[in-house]
Design an enzyme around this catalytic site. Structure first.
Site, short mmCIF file in Angstrom:
data_model
loop_
_atom_site.label_atom_id
_atom_site.label_comp_id
_atom_site.label_asym_id
_atom_site.label_seq_id
_atom_site.Cartn_x
_atom_site.Cartn_y
_atom_site.Cartn_z
CD1 TRP A 106 42.99 36.17 42.80
CD2 TRP A 106 44.32 37.01 40.92
NE1 TRP A 106 42.72 35.37 41.53
CE2 TRP A 106 43.61 35.80 40.58
CE3 TRP A 106 44.95 37.62 40.09
CZ2 TRP A 106 43.53 35.56 39.43
CZ3 TRP A 106 45.07 36.87 38.71
CH2 TRP A 106 44.38 35.93 38.46
CG ASP A 174 41.11 42.90 42.98
OD1 ASP A 174 39.81 43.09 42.76
OD2 ASP A 174 41.93 42.01 42.67
CE LYS A 198 37.46 37.25 40.06
NZ LYS A 198 37.49 35.95 39.64
#
Length: 364
Positions: A106, A174, A198
């Site tokens: 990511w 992030d 999440k």
């Protein structure tokens, strides 16, 4: 029958939240309508979004000089919004310098997207060892527009054990897979962003926490939907926001507060992860590929010790299939790395981890 869902996202939600949402589905807060049907500008939705923001501020200790935005597009859209708002130049491709640390898939995606708008410099990477550790973060440069890290790496199961000090350069992160999992000093960051699916709620909502002095830096050519200043000025209501997702996030935050807040959930998360890591470290069949110092609390990849690659793949595929049949779902590793992975977010009870360990013992 409820299963134990170890998915990395969309992931498990607290059962009390699901039950409350189900009870309120046709009539939310006595309005005679579902949140799904409410106008986002109505007097019925206003207290929902205000309560959700207030709870998030309380649970995370967000300072008053930070805005909270509820957006769409996932963390992946923030890979573009961050450089567009902090480092883009007068024309596309003529951006300012931005520092990135590459700690996983990511992070790599964020780097590639940012390079379209900023002069990206990758200051360090752990790709040399399959992202199984966090590299040393070099010092910031005076002319960096911002410094970006991925605090928890969902796919490879690593997390930063120490937040780098970037001085006057805004630190951006992030935090999709670790938000609210343990205490975090928001004031150390210029921007925090997280996909909700999440640890916060259902897919479709993205939370952005941004320091006010970083708002309003986007060049004129930036599309309206990608400007932090427009969303901040309109209180996340510039266009129709993900109303139901915001409502569920509010319920999750209520659940977390009733549980005792972030300090309490952090203690439970450490207990869950330590239990599982201890098992892996002493198993004759399974092991963790991650350097101990950088192991994630939330996402735990694991592999078998089998050396023959074909046999290893066969065993791991069989494990995932038999675990699912036993009510332990979504344990396959990411398609790019293989193996297995257990995501044990806030809503995963310790009983789920114990059931998984028990199954692994029998499988062994």
């Amino acid at each position: 029958m409820r299963v134990y869902n170890f998915s990395p996202g969309p992931s498990v939600l607290p059962l009390p939240v699901l039950e409350k949402a189900a009870a309120q589905m046709p009539d939310a807060n006595g309005t005679g309508q579902s949140v799904m049907e409410m106008s986002h500008r109505s007097k019925d939705f206003k207290p929902i979004i205000e309560k959700t923001e207030a709870l998030l501020r309380e649970m995370m200790g967000i300072p008053s000089n930070y805005k909270v935005l509820f957006l769409q597009g996932g963390a992946s859209l923030q890979f573009s919004m961050v450089p567009l708002n902090l480092a883009a130049g007068d024309a596309p491709g003529k951006g300012k310098k931005a520092a990135y640390i590459d700690t996983g898939i990511w992070a790599d995606k964020a780097i590639k997207e940012a390079a379209k708008y900023a002069a990206v410099e990758v200051r360090a990477s752990s790709k040399d060892k399959a992202y199984t550790y966090i590299p040393q973060a070099p010092a910031q440069a005076a002319d960096d527009a911002y410094y970006h890290i991925t605090l928890n790496n969902t796919i490879v199961g690593t997390k930063w054990d120490k937040i780098p000090d970037t001085g006057s350069v805004p630190l951006v992160s992030d935090v999709s897979s670790c938000i609210l999992s343990e205490p975090l000093d928001v004031s150390k960051f210029g921007i925090l962003y997280a996909g909700a699916q999440k640890n916060l709620g259902p897919a479709g909502t993205t939370v952005v926490i941004i320091r006010e002095d970083l708002i309003g830096r986007a060049p004129d050519w930036t599309p309206a939907m990608l400007r932090y200043d427009i969303h901040a000025a309109e209180g996340s209501l510039y266009n129709t926001p993900p109303c139901y997702g915001i409502y569920i996030i509010g319920l999750v935050l209520e659940w977390l507060k009733q549980l005792g807040g972030v300090e309490t959930i952090a203690k439970l998360n450490r207990e869950k992860s330590q239990l599982f890591y201890d098992y892996l470290d002493n198993s004759r069949v399974f092991c963790s590929p991650v350097v101990k110092q950088y192991r994630s609390l939330m996402n735990i990849p694991f592999i078998t010790k089998e050396k023959d690659e074909a046999k290893k793949n066969e065993i791991e595929s069989r494990f995932v299939k038999e675990a699912a049949a036993a009510g332990l779902l979504n344990l396959a590793g990411h398609r790019l790395v293989g193996g297995m992975r257990a995501s044990i977010y806030n809503a995963m009870p310790i009983e789920g981890v114990k059931e998984l360990i028990s199954f692994m013992e029998k499988f062994s």
